[in-house]
Write a protein that holds these residues in place. Sequence first.
Motif, PDB file in Angstrom:
ATOM      1  N   ILE A 102       5.545   9.688   2.049  1.00 43.72           N
ATOM      2  CA  ILE A 102       6.169   8.428   2.468  1.00 43.72           C
ATOM      3  C   ILE A 102       6.297   7.480   1.277  1.00 43.72           C
ATOM      4  O   ILE A 102       7.358   6.873   1.055  1.00 43.72           O
ATOM      5  CB  ILE A 102       5.351   7.774   3.601  1.00 43.72           C
ATOM      6  CG1 ILE A 102       5.497   8.575   4.895  1.00 43.72           C
ATOM      7  CG2 ILE A 102       5.795   6.325   3.823  1.00 43.72           C
ATOM      8  CD1 ILE A 102       4.572   8.118   6.004  1.00 43.72           C
ATOM      9  N   TYR A 103       5.228   7.357   0.514  1.00 39.58           N
ATOM     10  CA  TYR A 103       5.240   6.447  -0.639  1.00 39.58           C
ATOM     11  C   TYR A 103       6.249   6.914  -1.685  1.00 39.58           C
ATOM     12  O   TYR A 103       7.005   6.113  -2.240  1.00 39.58           O
ATOM     13  CB  TYR A 103       3.842   6.366  -1.240  1.00 39.58           C
ATOM     14  CG  TYR A 103       3.676   5.285  -2.280  1.00 39.58           C
ATOM     15  CD1 TYR A 103       3.759   3.940  -1.930  1.00 39.58           C
ATOM     16  CD2 TYR A 103       3.433   5.606  -3.621  1.00 39.58           C
ATOM     17  CE1 TYR A 103       3.598   2.939  -2.877  1.00 39.58           C
ATOM     18  CE2 TYR A 103       3.265   4.607  -4.573  1.00 39.58           C
ATOM     19  CZ  TYR A 103       3.354   3.288  -4.192  1.00 39.58           C
ATOM     20  OH  TYR A 103       3.209   2.299  -5.149  1.00 39.58           O
ATOM     21  N   ILE A 104       6.285   8.211  -1.935  1.00 35.44           N
ATOM     22  CA  ILE A 104       7.236   8.764  -2.908  1.00 35.44           C
ATOM     23  C   ILE A 104       8.671   8.515  -2.437  1.00 35.44           C
ATOM     24  O   ILE A 104       9.553   8.172  -3.226  1.00 35.44           O
ATOM     25  CB  ILE A 104       6.982  10.266  -3.118  1.00 35.44           C
ATOM     26  CG1 ILE A 104       5.648  10.488  -3.851  1.00 35.44           C
ATOM     27  CG2 ILE A 104       8.128  10.916  -3.902  1.00 35.44           C
ATOM     28  CD1 ILE A 104       5.214  11.928  -3.930  1.00 35.44           C
ATOM     29  N   ASN A 105       8.906   8.656  -1.133  1.00 29.01           N
ATOM     30  CA  ASN A 105      10.268   8.481  -0.611  1.00 29.01           C
ATOM     31  C   ASN A 105      10.749   7.047  -0.743  1.00 29.01           C
ATOM     32  O   ASN A 105      11.964   6.809  -0.871  1.00 29.01           O
ATOM     33  CB  ASN A 105      10.312   8.907   0.864  1.00 29.01           C
ATOM     34  CG  ASN A 105      11.731   8.950   1.400  1.00 29.01           C
ATOM     35  OD1 ASN A 105      12.554   9.749   0.961  1.00 29.01           O
ATOM     36  ND2 ASN A 105      12.042   8.078   2.352  1.00 29.01           N
ATOM     37  N   PHE A 106       9.833   6.063  -0.718  1.00 32.35           N
ATOM     38  CA  PHE A 106      10.240   4.677  -0.941  1.00 32.35           C
ATOM     39  C   PHE A 106      10.933   4.521  -2.298  1.00 32.35           C
ATOM     40  O   PHE A 106      11.785   3.655  -2.466  1.00 32.35           O
ATOM     41  CB  PHE A 106       9.022   3.751  -0.883  1.00 32.35           C
ATOM     42  CG  PHE A 106       8.551   3.441   0.516  1.00 32.35           C
ATOM     43  CD1 PHE A 106       9.460   3.162   1.526  1.00 32.35           C
ATOM     44  CD2 PHE A 106       7.205   3.429   0.823  1.00 32.35           C
ATOM     45  CE1 PHE A 106       9.036   2.872   2.816  1.00 32.35           C
ATOM     46  CE2 PHE A 106       6.762   3.146   2.110  1.00 32.35           C
ATOM     47  CZ  PHE A 106       7.676   2.870   3.106  1.00 32.35           C
ATOM     48  N   PHE A 133      -4.294  -2.595  -1.660  1.00 31.70           N
ATOM     49  CA  PHE A 133      -2.932  -2.845  -1.197  1.00 31.70           C
ATOM     50  C   PHE A 133      -2.143  -3.656  -2.214  1.00 31.70           C
ATOM     51  O   PHE A 133      -0.941  -3.444  -2.393  1.00 31.70           O
ATOM     52  CB  PHE A 133      -2.963  -3.582   0.149  1.00 31.70           C
ATOM     53  CG  PHE A 133      -3.024  -2.656   1.325  1.00 31.70           C
ATOM     54  CD1 PHE A 133      -1.898  -2.401   2.087  1.00 31.70           C
ATOM     55  CD2 PHE A 133      -4.200  -2.032   1.664  1.00 31.70           C
ATOM     56  CE1 PHE A 133      -1.951  -1.547   3.173  1.00 31.70           C
ATOM     57  CE2 PHE A 133      -4.273  -1.173   2.747  1.00 31.70           C
ATOM     58  CZ  PHE A 133      -3.142  -0.928   3.504  1.00 31.70           C
ATOM     59  N   HIS A 134      -2.803  -4.594  -2.866  1.00 35.30           N
ATOM     60  CA  HIS A 134      -2.106  -5.420  -3.849  1.00 35.30           C
ATOM     61  C   HIS A 134      -1.562  -4.558  -4.988  1.00 35.30           C
ATOM     62  O   HIS A 134      -0.419  -4.744  -5.439  1.00 35.30           O
ATOM     63  CB  HIS A 134      -3.060  -6.478  -4.403  1.00 35.30           C
ATOM     64  CG  HIS A 134      -2.366  -7.732  -4.817  1.00 35.30           C
ATOM     65  ND1 HIS A 134      -2.514  -8.929  -4.161  1.00 35.30           N
ATOM     66  CD2 HIS A 134      -1.480  -7.967  -5.819  1.00 35.30           C
ATOM     67  CE1 HIS A 134      -1.757  -9.846  -4.752  1.00 35.30           C
ATOM     68  NE2 HIS A 134      -1.141  -9.292  -5.758  1.00 35.30           N
ATOM     69  N   ILE A 135      -2.357  -3.624  -5.450  1.00 34.66           N
ATOM     70  CA  ILE A 135      -1.932  -2.746  -6.552  1.00 34.66           C
ATOM     71  C   ILE A 135      -0.788  -1.840  -6.113  1.00 34.66           C
ATOM     72  O   ILE A 135       0.252  -1.732  -6.786  1.00 34.66           O
ATOM     73  CB  ILE A 135      -3.127  -1.908  -7.057  1.00 34.66           C
ATOM     74  CG1 ILE A 135      -4.188  -2.828  -7.669  1.00 34.66           C
ATOM     75  CG2 ILE A 135      -2.658  -0.874  -8.073  1.00 34.66           C
ATOM     76  CD1 ILE A 135      -5.481  -2.126  -8.015  1.00 34.66           C
ATOM     77  N   VAL A 136      -0.980  -1.156  -4.970  1.00 33.96           N
ATOM     78  CA  VAL A 136       0.050  -0.242  -4.463  1.00 33.96           C
ATOM     79  C   VAL A 136       1.360  -0.983  -4.206  1.00 33.96           C
ATOM     80  O   VAL A 136       2.446  -0.500  -4.556  1.00 33.96           O
ATOM     81  CB  VAL A 136      -0.446   0.448  -3.174  1.00 33.96           C
ATOM     82  CG1 VAL A 136       0.683   1.242  -2.514  1.00 33.96           C
ATOM     83  CG2 VAL A 136      -1.628   1.366  -3.486  1.00 33.96           C
TER      84      VAL A 136
END
Length: 267
Positions: A149-153, A75-78
């Motif tokens: 979802i991550y890409i949309n952020f 989570f820290h990296i992402v």
Amino acid sequence: MIVFLKEFWLFGLKQAYACMFGGFLLAVMLLTSIWYPIELIHRYDFIFLAAIVFQLLLLAFRFETPREALVIVIFHIVATVMELFKTSDAIGSWAYPEEYIFGIGNVPLFTGFMYSAVGSYIARIWRLFDFQFSVYPARRHTLLLVALIYINFFAHHFVWDIRWLLLAATFWLFWPTRIYFCVTHTHRNMPILLGWLLVALFIWIAENLATYANIWIYPNQQETWEMVPLAKLSSWYLLMLLSFVLVTLVNKVKLREACVPELDQKL
């Protein structure tokens, strides 16, 4: 009634136990915003070092498993990658107004722990409540959804924001799914979509406390603090889903089995 009260009490204790890391981090943020006498260390750096020390203590005293620590690292990296983008001068979604040494660009390193606290909570609560599921979607579908979802952020700053389509896809994919959790000896269940909403609501409350403590600020909070709009819940809901699916990479998704109550005696 006595059985219900006992189960409700244990439910609260286990929730508090699972929130240990996040609760500590939020407490440090709030307390240092009220009183911080250390002149040699910036407050943001102190929060970062305090989070590391607390994490090591959790591992040393076996309050946290190595697998749960791995979740925190992931989570820290992402989160740091997303923070670097969101706080860049070109985007400026939010900002960290205080000074720091331990940081990259516009991002103090303690910020990754804020997202890690969510992953840590999910990983620990998964173990404490012996999570089981019914009608859980295929992994390839969940991974594709959270990847979008991550890409949309990132992408919604340049193209159309598809968060509402992603929320609709989430409801379509997980509508039949129920999550089973064991407090003592019996599994209770609820729709997983409702569970995510409740956690997202608590994160939104914590976000209001954190912005009030000047941990980070949004553009509309630069002059004076304002409550974070309730519409922000949609972002936290999607982040909750992203966090949950990431945890499934290290925690096995189990279908209905016998309950194995854990840590009841300790709590």
